[in-house]
Design an enzyme around this catalytic site. Sequence first.
Site, PDB file in Angstrom:
ATOM      1  N   ASP A 141      53.664  58.259  58.306  1.00  0.00           N
ATOM      2  CA  ASP A 141      53.944  58.901  57.013  1.00  0.00           C
ATOM      3  C   ASP A 141      54.674  60.225  57.189  1.00  0.00           C
ATOM      4  OD1 ASP A 141      52.699  56.850  55.681  1.00  0.00           O
ATOM      5  OD2 ASP A 141      50.786  57.874  55.468  1.00  0.00           O
ATOM      6  N   CYS A 195      49.855  35.230  48.217  1.00  0.00           N
ATOM      7  CA  CYS A 195      49.109  35.590  47.009  1.00  0.00           C
ATOM      8  C   CYS A 195      48.942  34.413  46.046  1.00  0.00           C
ATOM      9  CB  CYS A 195      49.800  36.743  46.286  1.00  0.00           C
ATOM     10  SG  CYS A 195      49.587  38.354  47.079  1.00  0.00           S
ATOM     11  N   CYS A 198      46.863  34.025  42.431  1.00  0.00           N
ATOM     12  CA  CYS A 198      45.792  35.023  42.320  1.00  0.00           C
ATOM     13  C   CYS A 198      46.300  36.273  41.605  1.00  0.00           C
ATOM     14  CB  CYS A 198      45.280  35.392  43.708  1.00  0.00           C
ATOM     15  SG  CYS A 198      43.964  36.635  43.705  1.00  0.00           S
ATOM     16  N   CYS A 201      43.780  41.597  41.744  1.00  0.00           N
ATOM     17  CA  CYS A 201      44.112  43.028  41.809  1.00  0.00           C
ATOM     18  C   CYS A 201      44.667  43.525  40.491  1.00  0.00           C
ATOM     19  CB  CYS A 201      45.084  43.294  42.961  1.00  0.00           C
ATOM     20  SG  CYS A 201      46.631  42.365  42.890  1.00  0.00           S
ATOM     21  N   CYS A 205      42.638  46.566  38.036  1.00  0.00           N
ATOM     22  CA  CYS A 205      43.155  47.921  37.837  1.00  0.00           C
ATOM     23  C   CYS A 205      42.609  48.504  36.535  1.00  0.00           C
ATOM     24  CB  CYS A 205      44.685  47.910  37.812  1.00  0.00           C
ATOM     25  SG  CYS A 205      45.397  49.563  37.562  1.00  0.00           S
ATOM     26  N   CYS A 221      48.206  55.290  37.535  1.00  0.00           N
ATOM     27  CA  CYS A 221      47.344  54.939  38.663  1.00  0.00           C
ATOM     28  C   CYS A 221      46.333  56.064  38.917  1.00  0.00           C
ATOM     29  CB  CYS A 221      48.197  54.699  39.906  1.00  0.00           C
ATOM     30  SG  CYS A 221      47.244  54.434  41.422  1.00  0.00           S
ATOM     31  N   CYS A 248      41.290  55.698  44.280  1.00  0.00           N
ATOM     32  CA  CYS A 248      40.750  54.518  43.611  1.00  0.00           C
ATOM     33  C   CYS A 248      41.033  53.324  44.509  1.00  0.00           C
ATOM     34  CB  CYS A 248      41.392  54.330  42.243  1.00  0.00           C
ATOM     35  SG  CYS A 248      40.871  52.830  41.372  1.00  0.00           S
ATOM     36  N   CYS A 251      42.015  47.909  43.256  1.00  0.00           N
ATOM     37  CA  CYS A 251      42.962  46.819  43.482  1.00  0.00           C
ATOM     38  C   CYS A 251      42.995  46.400  44.945  1.00  0.00           C
ATOM     39  CB  CYS A 251      44.360  47.206  43.001  1.00  0.00           C
ATOM     40  SG  CYS A 251      45.188  48.463  44.017  1.00  0.00           S
ATOM     41  N   CYS A 255      40.777  42.158  46.739  1.00  0.00           N
ATOM     42  CA  CYS A 255      41.632  41.126  47.343  1.00  0.00           C
ATOM     43  C   CYS A 255      40.780  40.114  48.104  1.00  0.00           C
ATOM     44  CB  CYS A 255      42.637  41.776  48.290  1.00  0.00           C
ATOM     45  SG  CYS A 255      43.728  40.574  49.115  1.00  0.00           S
TER      46      CYS A 255
END
Length: 363
Positions: A141, A195, A198, A201, A205, A221, A248, A251, A255
Amino acid sequence: MTFFLADPWHDLKEALRRQARVVGFDVAGFASPLPPPHAQAFACWTGEGHHGDMSWLERHGERRQDPRRLWPDVQSILVLGSNYRPPGDPLGCLQDPESMGLSAYARNRDYHLLLMRRLKVLHRWLETRLNREVPARLFVDTAPVLEKPLAVQAGLGWQGKNTLLVSRRFGCWLFLAEMFLSLPLPSDKPERDHCGDCRRCLDACPTGALSRPYWLEARRCLAYLTIESRGEIPAAYRRLLKNRVYGCDDCLAVCPFNRFAPTTREPDYLARPILQSPRLRAFADITEERFREVFRHTSIKRLGRVRFLRNLEVALHNADTITDNNATSAGTHPSPEMEKYPSGQLTFGHTIRQLIDRTDKIS
């Protein structure tokens, strides 16, 4: 008779992958330095303003989308993952309104420090192996890198509908790091999307920030609002924040691929004792000195005490509201703090200013 000649670059690649596990990474893959597919979608996302106040995401757009513009000498990219899945239910704290909701990744040492240290150890091993200097760039990062699309190209997983990297082995619980190499190491096969139909997520939220699959509106968010935003928590999202004070995980945690992920073996990822079951009210009068002591070397420290108290005030008000609603249902009286204000008349910000003024004088 057919003869197969050894490929020294392939052998080095596999040796580097094995050594990555030795130094503490859980998974390693190799990608080409070409722009990852759908890189242009990032420019579209920022162009529509969905990144909120994170203005640094607008800068260096071409370098972010094309690794070769970031470092012209790059010939291959090693992408590494580190499993940080916590023990127990990461959303369990939301069941107790008096508990402090902290994102799982922030309860101990900042992962950037650990991963960068391991990257450097791995790079030194590579130079020792080749008995020469190996120009490289190491990132955790720390540069404009589309790390999740690169991780997909390196075969670590796919970018899920929650926009996070999803791994069949580790679910959504991978920290990522990259080593840009000046060596032509062969690429791995990209992972395809699993995915399917599905939408757990998206449905999980709390604010609808995942307005459609693979698309996050940051300003809605709760992780963005509690960590990145420098303004007040918008009134529309305060109740939805519940007892969350930093981040948070909703989401991420829902999974279904998380069921395959083992609990992390890294002690630095496990919650330090004071942050295992923190209570909201225990931090209401925290001074600057105490804040720095409790959150030393964590991601929360970078948030700063002022914004920490901003988030804490909303969480405390939500806890008081639940307590007083329960008390009213039981025929008892609301808390003394809430009695000061007529129903619906609490002015958000008054408590935070009082706390900041008071703790500033103490510290």
